[in-house]
Design an enzyme around this catalytic site. Structure first.
Site, mmCIF file in Angstrom:
data_model
loop_
_atom_site.group_PDB
_atom_site.id
_atom_site.type_symbol
_atom_site.label_atom_id
_atom_site.label_comp_id
_atom_site.label_asym_id
_atom_site.label_seq_id
_atom_site.Cartn_x
_atom_site.Cartn_y
_atom_site.Cartn_z
ATOM 1 C CB SER A 74 -1.025 -0.011 1.270
ATOM 2 O OG SER A 74 -2.104 0.676 0.974
ATOM 3 C CG ASP A 325 -5.543 -3.489 -4.228
ATOM 4 O OD1 ASP A 325 -6.512 -2.979 -3.664
ATOM 5 O OD2 ASP A 325 -4.521 -3.467 -4.109
ATOM 6 C CG HIS A 350 -4.668 -3.336 -0.425
ATOM 7 N ND1 HIS A 350 -4.102 -2.625 -1.387
ATOM 8 C CD2 HIS A 350 -4.354 -2.140 0.708
ATOM 9 C CE1 HIS A 350 -3.511 -1.511 -1.206
ATOM 10 N NE2 HIS A 350 -3.524 -1.354 0.160
#
Length: 391
Positions: A74, A325, A350
């Site tokens: 991320s 994602d 994710h």
């Protein structure tokens, strides 16, 4: 990371980002005003990591002449890639998992994120995204009827009664819930943002099979669907529309960063996605930021600093993305060179690849992890080879 560290006989270091957790430069005053927040930037954080690595090499016996690899998912994945770009003499390579380094300016279409969220829902049930798409007008209509606000409060089991000025907030909260589900659509039960069942979107979509029902029935179905996310453990007495995640993920710090450097344009049109139309409006965004933090965003600074799509002069970065994602829309999904490589995890949400091994892991993530480790081993080999040559 734990498994790989063992395999590579590596030391694992988790470095806390300034202004998050306990790393508050001004203690309780760190978020007081923009003067105290001035030092919260990705560049400062990268410099912290560079300093920390030098410190560890100086102080830990045996660490001095060892290679360092950056890992992250991320925003952490963005930092990981950027650390390799800006400090190639300090880290030999980087794994950037689910890192949307191109979710800036017009590097990718602003609608791609919500389009992927919508695809996740439409794949998980035939009328699922259509039910959600129809729910927004149903909420609008119900909220305009006599007693409609009270009915909505009760039907959605909300903790606080709705007033008419709360309706936009309610819809935003519901939309954010669908986004979060797309991010954590994992193949096994997990507790990243909330305690959830395996493949949570499939579970949600069981309640959203028929879009052609009355407004009130549609909203009762939406409640059942929301309840999968907010009350899977069965503990919640009511739903609180001011919270979408359980733990503190440092949303204060991120909100400030989004208002300064991390300016990511998002938009929806209600046709390619299941949301109400919302165009990207920089002025509106800037005014909101000014109201909240007293700062205005610099939308093109990140591409100035980190090169946007012109990154082919860098080396040794693996970009991994999950097809489920929504952040993959702003990620690097094709190889740029022999050493700037991309891998896609077809059943991954994710940064699934960074999570611990699980018996329910799909083959695509096992292959991705093998691919990542193969590259890491090469970076380590190359490091020792060149160190050998220098001696």
């Amino acid at each position: 990371m734990w498994d790989v560290a063992e395999e590579l006989k590596a030391m694992l270091v988790f470095a806390e980002h300034r202004y998050y957790g306990e790393s508050l430069p001004f203690g309780d005053s760190s978020f007081k005003d923009s003067r105290h927040l001035n030092f919260l930037t990705s560049e400062q954080a990268l410099a912290d990591f560079a300093e920390l690595i030098k410190h560890l090499k100086r102080t830990i016996p045996g660490a001095e002449n060892q290679p360092v690899i950056a890992l992250g998912g991320s925003y952490g994945g963005m930092l990981s890639a950027w650390l390799r770009m800006k400090y190639p003499h300090i880290v030999v390579g980087a794994l950037a998992a689910s890192a949307p380094i191109w979710q800036f300016e017009d590097l990718v279409p602003c609608g791609i994120f919500m389009k992927i969220v919508t695809t996740d829902f439409s794949k998980s049930g035939p009328y699922c995204s259509e039910s959600i798409r129809r729910s927004w007008d149903a909420i609008n209509r119900l909220s305009n009827t006599g007693g409609g606000l009270q009915w909505l409060t009760e039907a959605l089991h909300l903790c606080n009664p709705l007033a008419s000025q709360d309706i936009q907030h309610l819809k935003d909260w519901i939309a954010e819930t669908w986004v979060n589900l797309a991010m954590v659509d994992y193949p096994y039960a997990s507790n990243f943002l909330q305690p959830l069942p395996a493949w949570p979107i499939k579970v949600v979509c069981q309640y959203l099979k028929n879009p052609n029902v009355s407004d009130s029935l549609l909203l009762q179905n939406i409640f059942q669907a929301l309840n999968v996310y907010y009350n899977y453990s069965g503990q919640a007495k009511c739903l609180n529309i001011s919270a979408t995640t359980t733990s503190s993920l440092g949303s204060m710090g991120w909100s400030y960063q989004a208002c300064t450097e991390m300016v990511m344009p998002f938009c929806t049109n209600g046709i390619d996605d299941m949301f109400e139309t919302h165009l990207w409006n920089l002025k509106e965004f800037s005014d909101d930021c000014f109201k909240q933090w007293g700062v205005r965003p610099r939308p093109s600074w990140i591409t100035t600093m980190f090169g946007g799509k012109n990154i082919s002069s860098h080396t040794n970065i693996v970009f991994s993305n999950g097809e489920l994602d929504p952040w993959s829309g702003g990620g690097v999904t094709k190889d740029i060179s022999d050493t700037l490589v991309a891998i896609t995890i077809s059943e991954g949400a994710h940064h699934l690849d960074l999570r611990a091994n699980n018996a329910l892991d799909p083959l695509s993530v096992l292959l991705a992890r093998t691919f990542e480790v193969r590259h890491m081993k090469k970076w380590i080999r190359d490091f020792y080879d060149s160190a050998g040559r220098q001696n």
